[in-house]
Design a protein around this motif. Structure first.
Motif, PDB file in Angstrom:
ATOM      1  N   ILE A 150      -0.262  -0.026   8.979  1.00  0.00           N
ATOM      2  CA  ILE A 150       0.845  -0.299   7.817  1.00  0.00           C
ATOM      3  C   ILE A 150      -0.116  -0.492   6.412  1.00  0.00           C
ATOM      4  CG2 ILE A 150       2.731  -2.198   7.218  1.00  0.00           C
ATOM      5  CD1 ILE A 150       2.900  -2.880   9.655  1.00  0.00           C
ATOM      6  N   ALA A 151      -0.688  -0.832   5.912  1.00  0.00           N
ATOM      7  CA  ALA A 151      -1.334  -0.875   5.320  1.00  0.00           C
ATOM      8  C   ALA A 151      -2.237   0.236   4.419  1.00  0.00           C
ATOM      9  CB  ALA A 151      -2.939  -2.140   4.940  1.00  0.00           C
ATOM     10  N   GLY A 152      -2.455   1.119   5.455  1.00  0.00           N
ATOM     11  CA  GLY A 152      -3.148   2.498   5.100  1.00  0.00           C
ATOM     12  C   GLY A 152      -1.283   2.703   4.071  1.00  0.00           C
ATOM     13  N   ALA A 153      -0.570   2.645   5.420  1.00  0.00           N
ATOM     14  CA  ALA A 153       0.359   3.434   4.381  1.00  0.00           C
ATOM     15  C   ALA A 153       1.067   3.129   3.370  1.00  0.00           C
ATOM     16  CB  ALA A 153       1.136   3.328   5.668  1.00  0.00           C
ATOM     17  N   LEU A 154       1.178   2.121   3.219  1.00  0.00           N
ATOM     18  CA  LEU A 154       1.705   1.552   2.126  1.00  0.00           C
ATOM     19  C   LEU A 154       0.708   2.306   0.821  1.00  0.00           C
ATOM     20  CD1 LEU A 154       2.240  -1.960   2.744  1.00  0.00           C
ATOM     21  CD2 LEU A 154       4.122  -0.480   2.127  1.00  0.00           C
TER      22      LEU A 154
END
Length: 198
Positions: A150-154
């Motif tokens: 999720i952090a990477g996608a954001l």
């Protein structure tokens, strides 16, 4: 570049959108964050909150953020593998998907930056060989690895201009690989990005 990023987690398991709205003064207004990342809808769907209440609560949170001058990024709800048909990659339960669609439409209507987290996770699993247990603690809530995604996608979507959900040649995004996470919290990142990431 700012390597001093503090992530405050104000989400609580089981909260519906109207409960998140009620927590806004203490969870958001009081801390005056630089950015709010907002995801709601799964508990609304499971607990039987009406779509009208969900939409009204989300709209009120967008309005409050706008009034308080706090930027918001919205994410739609993740896949739910409590339904056996999801193991075959089928469409999520219609009720849950209705909330997902309503949230997507509302973000678009309010011109809120929006991450299709459902598609991200489905594509990550199909293209990179992850299964549900690799990314989810209990078939609903992301584990440490899922939180890292999720952090990477954001970061990819809104800061690096890359769509992680599509990946690069079906492999892990070079940006996602640069995150270090504790449970649900980004604690640092290596800013040495690959040359093809802007």
């Amino acid at each position: 570049q700012n390597n001093n990023i503090t992530v405050g987690i104000q989400g609580f398991s089981g909260s519906c959108s109207d409960q998140i709205l009620a927590q806004w003064p203490t969870a958001v207004t009081a801390s005056s964050p630089d950015l709010v990342v907002l995801m709601a809808g799964m508990n609304d769907a499971i607990q039987g909150t009406s779509i009208e209440t969900f939409v009204s609560s989300m709209q009120e949170m967008y309005d409050r953020a706008r009034y308080e001058g706090i930027p918001v990024i919205s994410m739609n709800i993740t896949p739910n593998n409590q339904m056996s048909e999801l193991d075959s990659g089928a469409e999520p339960q219609k009720q849950i998907n209705d909330y997902r669609v309503a949230g997507d439409s509302l973000a678009k209507a309010n011109d809120i930056p929006h991450l299709d987290l459902n598609r991200c996770f489905l594509n990550i699993m199909s293209k990179r060989g992850f299964n549900w247990n690799d990314l989810f603690a209990d078939r609903v809530h992301p584990n440490t690895a899922g939180s890292k995604e999720i952090a990477g996608a954001l970061f990819c979507k809104f800061l690096a201009g890359e769509d992680l959900s599509l990946s690069v040649h079906g492999k892990i995004s070079p940006v996602s690989a640069n995150f270090r996470c504790s449970t649900g919290v980004v604690i640092g990142r290596n800013m040495g990005l690959a040359p093809n990431v802007t």
